[in-house]
Scaffold this motif. Structure first.
Motif, PDB file in Angstrom:
ATOM      1  N   GLU A  50     -13.420   1.039   8.238  1.00 53.60           N
ATOM      2  CA  GLU A  50     -13.096   2.185   7.364  1.00 53.60           C
ATOM      3  C   GLU A  50     -12.720   1.627   6.010  1.00 53.60           C
ATOM      4  O   GLU A  50     -12.191   0.510   5.932  1.00 53.60           O
ATOM      5  N   PRO A  51     -12.908   2.402   4.921  1.00 48.20           N
ATOM      6  CA  PRO A  51     -12.566   1.891   3.591  1.00 48.20           C
ATOM      7  C   PRO A  51     -11.076   1.577   3.436  1.00 48.20           C
ATOM      8  O   PRO A  51     -10.228   2.159   4.119  1.00 48.20           O
ATOM      9  N   SER A  52     -10.782   0.654   2.540  1.00 47.26           N
ATOM     10  CA  SER A  52      -9.396   0.289   2.237  1.00 47.26           C
ATOM     11  C   SER A  52      -9.364  -0.430   0.903  1.00 47.26           C
ATOM     12  O   SER A  52     -10.294  -1.155   0.561  1.00 47.26           O
ATOM     13  N   THR A  53      -8.304  -0.233   0.155  1.00 45.33           N
ATOM     14  CA  THR A  53      -8.049  -1.070  -1.017  1.00 45.33           C
ATOM     15  C   THR A  53      -6.816  -1.936  -0.742  1.00 45.33           C
ATOM     16  O   THR A  53      -6.892  -3.162  -0.688  1.00 45.33           O
ATOM     17  N   ARG A  54      -5.662  -1.296  -0.541  1.00 42.74           N
ATOM     18  CA  ARG A  54      -4.395  -2.025  -0.405  1.00 42.74           C
ATOM     19  C   ARG A  54      -4.314  -2.893   0.838  1.00 42.74           C
ATOM     20  O   ARG A  54      -3.937  -4.055   0.767  1.00 42.74           O
ATOM     21  N   THR A  55      -4.600  -2.319   1.999  1.00 35.10           N
ATOM     22  CA  THR A  55      -4.326  -3.044   3.242  1.00 35.10           C
ATOM     23  C   THR A  55      -5.205  -4.294   3.321  1.00 35.10           C
ATOM     24  O   THR A  55      -4.718  -5.399   3.570  1.00 35.10           O
ATOM     25  N   ARG A  56      -6.499  -4.107   3.069  1.00 39.82           N
ATOM     26  CA  ARG A  56      -7.410  -5.262   3.173  1.00 39.82           C
ATOM     27  C   ARG A  56      -7.096  -6.304   2.100  1.00 39.82           C
ATOM     28  O   ARG A  56      -6.937  -7.492   2.403  1.00 39.82           O
ATOM     29  N   MET A 103      -7.634  -5.512  11.862  1.00 41.88           N
ATOM     30  CA  MET A 103      -8.732  -4.559  12.044  1.00 41.88           C
ATOM     31  C   MET A 103      -8.325  -3.129  11.711  1.00 41.88           C
ATOM     32  O   MET A 103      -7.256  -2.677  12.103  1.00 41.88           O
ATOM     33  N   ARG A 104      -9.178  -2.435  10.978  1.00 40.34           N
ATOM     34  CA  ARG A 104      -9.042  -0.984  10.755  1.00 40.34           C
ATOM     35  C   ARG A 104     -10.267  -0.309  11.356  1.00 40.34           C
ATOM     36  O   ARG A 104     -11.396  -0.786  11.170  1.00 40.34           O
ATOM     37  N   ASN A 105     -10.017   0.801  12.054  1.00 42.45           N
ATOM     38  CA  ASN A 105     -11.116   1.494  12.735  1.00 42.45           C
ATOM     39  C   ASN A 105     -10.816   2.995  12.763  1.00 42.45           C
ATOM     40  O   ASN A 105      -9.663   3.376  12.916  1.00 42.45           O
ATOM     41  N   HIS A 131      -1.826   5.187  14.240  1.00 41.34           N
ATOM     42  CA  HIS A 131      -0.756   4.334  13.706  1.00 41.34           C
ATOM     43  C   HIS A 131      -1.250   3.401  12.602  1.00 41.34           C
ATOM     44  O   HIS A 131      -2.448   3.095  12.516  1.00 41.34           O
ATOM     45  N   HIS A 132      -0.294   2.933  11.799  1.00 38.93           N
ATOM     46  CA  HIS A 132      -0.571   1.989  10.720  1.00 38.93           C
ATOM     47  C   HIS A 132       0.693   1.127  10.575  1.00 38.93           C
ATOM     48  O   HIS A 132       1.472   1.289   9.637  1.00 38.93           O
ATOM     49  N   PRO A 133       0.896   0.210  11.524  1.00 42.27           N
ATOM     50  CA  PRO A 133       2.194  -0.484  11.580  1.00 42.27           C
ATOM     51  C   PRO A 133       2.527  -1.329  10.355  1.00 42.27           C
ATOM     52  O   PRO A 133       3.703  -1.414   9.979  1.00 42.27           O
ATOM     53  N   THR A 134       1.524  -1.944   9.714  1.00 43.30           N
ATOM     54  CA  THR A 134       1.897  -2.789   8.565  1.00 43.30           C
ATOM     55  C   THR A 134       2.226  -1.944   7.336  1.00 43.30           C
ATOM     56  O   THR A 134       2.920  -2.415   6.442  1.00 43.30           O
ATOM     57  N   GLN A 135       1.772  -0.681   7.302  1.00 44.51           N
ATOM     58  CA  GLN A 135       2.244   0.215   6.231  1.00 44.51           C
ATOM     59  C   GLN A 135       3.706   0.556   6.482  1.00 44.51           C
ATOM     60  O   GLN A 135       4.509   0.637   5.543  1.00 44.51           O
ATOM     61  N   THR A 136       4.066   0.709   7.754  1.00 45.03           N
ATOM     62  CA  THR A 136       5.480   0.968   8.078  1.00 45.03           C
ATOM     63  C   THR A 136       6.350  -0.218   7.655  1.00 45.03           C
ATOM     64  O   THR A 136       7.446  -0.023   7.114  1.00 45.03           O
ATOM     65  N   HIS A 264       4.761   6.673  -1.542  1.00 44.30           N
ATOM     66  CA  HIS A 264       3.442   7.199  -1.169  1.00 44.30           C
ATOM     67  C   HIS A 264       2.673   5.979  -0.657  1.00 44.30           C
ATOM     68  O   HIS A 264       2.645   4.943  -1.333  1.00 44.30           O
ATOM     69  N   PRO A 265       2.025   6.096   0.508  1.00 47.27           N
ATOM     70  CA  PRO A 265       1.274   4.921   0.990  1.00 47.27           C
ATOM     71  C   PRO A 265       0.061   4.619   0.117  1.00 47.27           C
ATOM     72  O   PRO A 265      -0.472   3.513   0.171  1.00 47.27           O
ATOM     73  N   LEU A 266      -0.375   5.623  -0.656  1.00 43.92           N
ATOM     74  CA  LEU A 266      -1.565   5.548  -1.507  1.00 43.92           C
ATOM     75  C   LEU A 266      -2.809   5.370  -0.611  1.00 43.92           C
ATOM     76  O   LEU A 266      -2.657   4.883   0.489  1.00 43.92           O
ATOM     77  N   PRO A 267      -4.013   5.746  -1.008  1.00 43.80           N
ATOM     78  CA  PRO A 267      -4.351   6.245  -2.333  1.00 43.80           C
ATOM     79  C   PRO A 267      -3.814   7.658  -2.582  1.00 43.80           C
ATOM     80  O   PRO A 267      -3.742   8.479  -1.682  1.00 43.80           O
ATOM     81  N   ARG A 268      -3.511   7.899  -3.865  1.00 44.00           N
ATOM     82  CA  ARG A 268      -3.092   9.224  -4.321  1.00 44.00           C
ATOM     83  C   ARG A 268      -4.352   9.969  -4.791  1.00 44.00           C
ATOM     84  O   ARG A 268      -5.231   9.374  -5.429  1.00 44.00           O
TER      85      ARG A 268
HETATM   86  N1   CP Z   1      -1.959   2.511   2.310  1.00 42.69           N
HETATM   87  C1   CP Z   1      -3.211   2.192   2.711  1.00 42.69           C
HETATM   88  O1   CP Z   1      -3.478   2.024   3.920  1.00 42.69           O
HETATM   89  O2   CP Z   1      -4.083   2.056   1.684  1.00 42.69           O
HETATM   90  P1   CP Z   1      -5.620   1.636   1.850  1.00 42.69           P
HETATM   91  O3   CP Z   1      -6.305   2.721   2.629  1.00 42.69           O
HETATM   92  O4   CP Z   1      -6.144   1.463   0.470  1.00 42.69           O
HETATM   93  O5   CP Z   1      -5.622   0.343   2.634  1.00 42.69           O
END
Ligand code: CP
Length: 307
Positions: A50-56, A103-105, A131-136, A264-268
């Motif tokens: 799945e797309p990501s900017t911050r986490t990846r 991994m994100r799925n 869940h998204h534990p590393t955002q927590t 805000h976890p973002l993206p906004r």
């Molecule tokens: N907060 C967060 O998971 O951002 P991304 O989707 O950009 O990784």
């Protein structure tokens, strides 16, 4: 301490382990040379379905800053998934090449499944609306850094509380800290799942559900805004109807406490107007930077490279 362990949900970590991670992340932030080469020779596999900017990118930055290397994909269409390879087989293969997998799925439970087939630790970077534990970890580190400690505050979660995995992970984890009152602000269609409110109820945690941000914003110490998760809707009409239910603007900020923090976890998307960014209470970009330090701490602990 965390060596060879998977991280699928925040509850995989004890409160003591969480505290140790925050302390380590704070040291890494203060002392940029500490642990700089600790992961030399180690490989992080980054599998993003799945797309990501911050986490990846923060995981990759974390690994590079620890002296290690990364491999993987940001788009599964460039992997053998498109030829029909199962997630189990993909993970089995990647575990032959890497020391740890992030991994994100889009499927709920995918990270747990991957962990059952992987011979190296799997870190869940988001599994569907679950869940998204590393955002927590990121959110808690932000709260600790901004408020001094985690406890005795009122947090309002606002927006898409049904599909927002970051809300589910953080709300469940805050049950384990003292004196945290939770307020859930959403339209009826996007209410927080009952398994979260049940968990709060069973633990005697005070919580409120409302559809009005104006009625509660003045009581909040932390406001956790979220976007409406377009990708999880079955029906575009419903998304269009609900997407702008809450827009935090300077007028609403006037109703809030002077020492509020807006996370805000973002993206906004539209849910916070750009004018709010210059308010000192808006700390979401600072919060995202904490994400890199906590992921450095997590990788160093999982790979057992802390000296
Ligand atoms: N907060 C967060 O998971 O951002 P991304 O989707 O950009 O990784």
């Amino acid at each position: 301490m965390l060596k060879t362990r998977h991280l699928i949900e925040p509850s995989d970590l004890t409160l003591e382990e969480l505290d140790d991670l925050f302390t380590l992340a704070e040291r890494i932030e203060k002392e940029p040379l500490y642990l700089r080469e600790s992961c030399r020779g180690k490989l992080l596999a980054v599998l993003f379905f799945e797309p990501s900017t911050r986490t990846r990118l923060s995981f990759e930055a974390a690994m590079f800053r620890l002296g290690g290397s990364c491999l993987g994909f940001a788009d599964p269409s460039a992997s053998s998934t498109v030829k029909g390879e199962s997630l189990a087989d993909t993970v089995r293969m990647v575990a032959c090449y890497a020391d740890v997998i992030v991994m994100r799925n889009p499927k709920e439970g995918a990270a747990l499944l991957a962990s059952r087939y992987s011979s190296v630790p799997v870190i869940n970077a988001g599994d569907g609306g679950h869940h998204h534990p590393t955002q927590t970890l990121t959110d808690l580190l932000a709260i600790r850094r901004l408020r001094g400690f985690i406890g005795n505050f009122t947090i309002g979660f606002c927006g898409d509380l049904k599909f927002g995995r970051t809300v589910h992970s953080l709300a469940k984890t805050l049950v384990r800290y003292c004196g945290v009152k939770q307020m859930f602000i959403s339209p009826p269609e996007l209410r927080v799942p009952s398994y979260i409110t049940t968990e709060l109820g069973v633990n005697g945690i005070e919580y409120v559900e409302t559809d009005s941000i104006e009625s509660v914003i003045g009581q909040l110490d932390v406001l956790y805004m979220t976007r409406v998760q377009k990708e999880r809707f079955f029906n575009e009409e419903d998304y269009i109807r609900l997407k702008d239910t809450y827009i935090l603007d300077t007028r609403k900020m006037e109703l809030a406490k002077k020492d509020l923090f807006v996370l805000h976890p973002l993206p906004r998307v539209n849910e916070i107007t750009p004018e709010v960014d210059s308010d000192p209470r808006a700390v979401y970009f600072k919060q995202a930077k904490f994400g890199m330090f906590i992921r450095m701490a997590l990788l160093a602990e999982i790979l057992d490279t802390v000296i």
